[in-house]
Design a protein around this motif. Structure first.
Motif, mmCIF file in Angstrom:
data_model
loop_
_atom_site.group_PDB
_atom_site.id
_atom_site.type_symbol
_atom_site.label_atom_id
_atom_site.label_comp_id
_atom_site.label_asym_id
_atom_site.label_seq_id
_atom_site.Cartn_x
_atom_site.Cartn_y
_atom_site.Cartn_z
ATOM 1 N N GLY A 6 51.162 28.481 28.452
ATOM 2 C CA GLY A 6 51.335 29.647 29.234
ATOM 3 C C GLY A 6 50.545 29.515 30.505
ATOM 4 N N THR A 7 50.213 30.741 31.180
ATOM 5 C CA THR A 7 49.496 30.699 32.396
ATOM 6 C C THR A 7 48.367 30.135 32.334
ATOM 7 O OG1 THR A 7 49.182 32.981 32.454
ATOM 8 C CG2 THR A 7 51.173 32.440 33.530
ATOM 9 N N LEU A 10 47.329 27.032 34.355
ATOM 10 C CA LEU A 10 47.040 27.095 35.841
ATOM 11 C C LEU A 10 45.749 26.981 36.141
ATOM 12 C CD1 LEU A 10 50.237 29.118 36.695
ATOM 13 C CD2 LEU A 10 49.859 26.690 37.160
ATOM 14 N N ILE A 35 45.348 33.939 39.068
ATOM 15 C CA ILE A 35 46.386 34.203 38.196
ATOM 16 C C ILE A 35 46.111 35.047 37.061
ATOM 17 C CG2 ILE A 35 47.422 32.061 38.559
ATOM 18 C CD1 ILE A 35 46.206 31.144 35.892
ATOM 19 N N ASP A 36 47.209 35.588 36.532
ATOM 20 C CA ASP A 36 46.969 36.478 35.303
ATOM 21 C C ASP A 36 47.746 36.293 34.205
ATOM 22 O OD1 ASP A 36 49.415 37.663 36.081
ATOM 23 O OD2 ASP A 36 48.506 39.636 36.582
ATOM 24 N N GLN A 37 47.726 37.056 33.228
ATOM 25 C CA GLN A 37 48.802 36.911 31.889
ATOM 26 C C GLN A 37 50.410 36.842 32.298
ATOM 27 O OE1 GLN A 37 46.890 39.413 32.431
ATOM 28 N NE2 GLN A 37 47.574 41.051 31.317
ATOM 29 N N ALA A 39 51.500 35.529 34.996
ATOM 30 C CA ALA A 39 51.914 34.605 36.080
ATOM 31 C C ALA A 39 52.042 35.095 37.518
ATOM 32 C CB ALA A 39 52.977 33.856 35.697
ATOM 33 N N ASN A 40 51.465 36.539 37.758
ATOM 34 C CA ASN A 40 51.108 36.649 38.936
ATOM 35 C C ASN A 40 50.161 35.971 39.900
ATOM 36 O OD1 ASN A 40 52.955 38.891 38.792
ATOM 37 N ND2 ASN A 40 51.424 40.152 37.598
ATOM 38 N N LEU A 41 50.396 35.618 41.131
ATOM 39 C CA LEU A 41 49.520 34.652 41.631
ATOM 40 C C LEU A 41 48.977 35.282 42.997
ATOM 41 C CD1 LEU A 41 52.128 31.859 41.758
ATOM 42 C CD2 LEU A 41 50.448 31.989 39.951
ATOM 43 N N GLY A 68 54.879 37.316 39.195
ATOM 44 C CA GLY A 68 55.343 36.318 38.510
ATOM 45 C C GLY A 68 56.693 35.851 38.218
#
Length: 133
Positions: A6-7, A10, A35-37, A39-41, A68
């Motif tokens: 998963g994310t 990253l 990043i968060d769970q 996949a927001n960047l 994400g």
């Protein structure tokens, strides 16, 4: 090298320069800060790169948050590799004008195609009407 699903994979890429291609076709270049769970960047010192033909321009955007689900492609930029691009960098004003002219040409081409189909008795539903079908 351990695989992290998963994310979480990253996490090693934080504070490195990345290129992101979004679902709407925009290209962003900046430093990945968070990043968060989902996949927001979060990017820092972000520029939006616009390509038209063999020219490109960078529009400074600063801090940029990307949802994400809008990420199509994410890749690290190798800062040690020499840039051997054949593209010419131009000013923001020039690239925006080139982009506007390219979009107008595409719209004119679409009008001609739609008129040709209409002349043959065919029609294509408009994108905003597709939900009705």
């Amino acid at each position: 090298m351990n695989y992290v699903p998963g994310t979480a994979s990253l996490i090693d890429d934080i504070d490195k320069k990345h290129l992101v291609l979004l679902r709407d076709g925009r290209t962003l270049i900046g430093y990945l800060r968070s990043i968060d769970q989902f996949a927001n960047l979060v990017f820092h010192q972000t520029v939006e790169r616009i390509h038209v033909g063999k020219k490109f321009g960078d529009i400074p955007r600063g801090i940029f948050i990307v949802r994400g689900e809008n990420v199509v492609l994410l890749g690290e930029i190798d800062l040690d590799k020499p840039c051997d691009t054949f593209l010419q960098q131009v000013s923001i004003e020039e690239i925006l004008e080139e982009q506007r002219m390219e979009q107008q040409a595409k719209q004119e081409t679409e009008k001609v195609k739609l008129q040709a189909l209409k002349d043959r008795g065919l029609s294509i539903p408009k994108a905003d009407n597709l939900d009705e079908y």
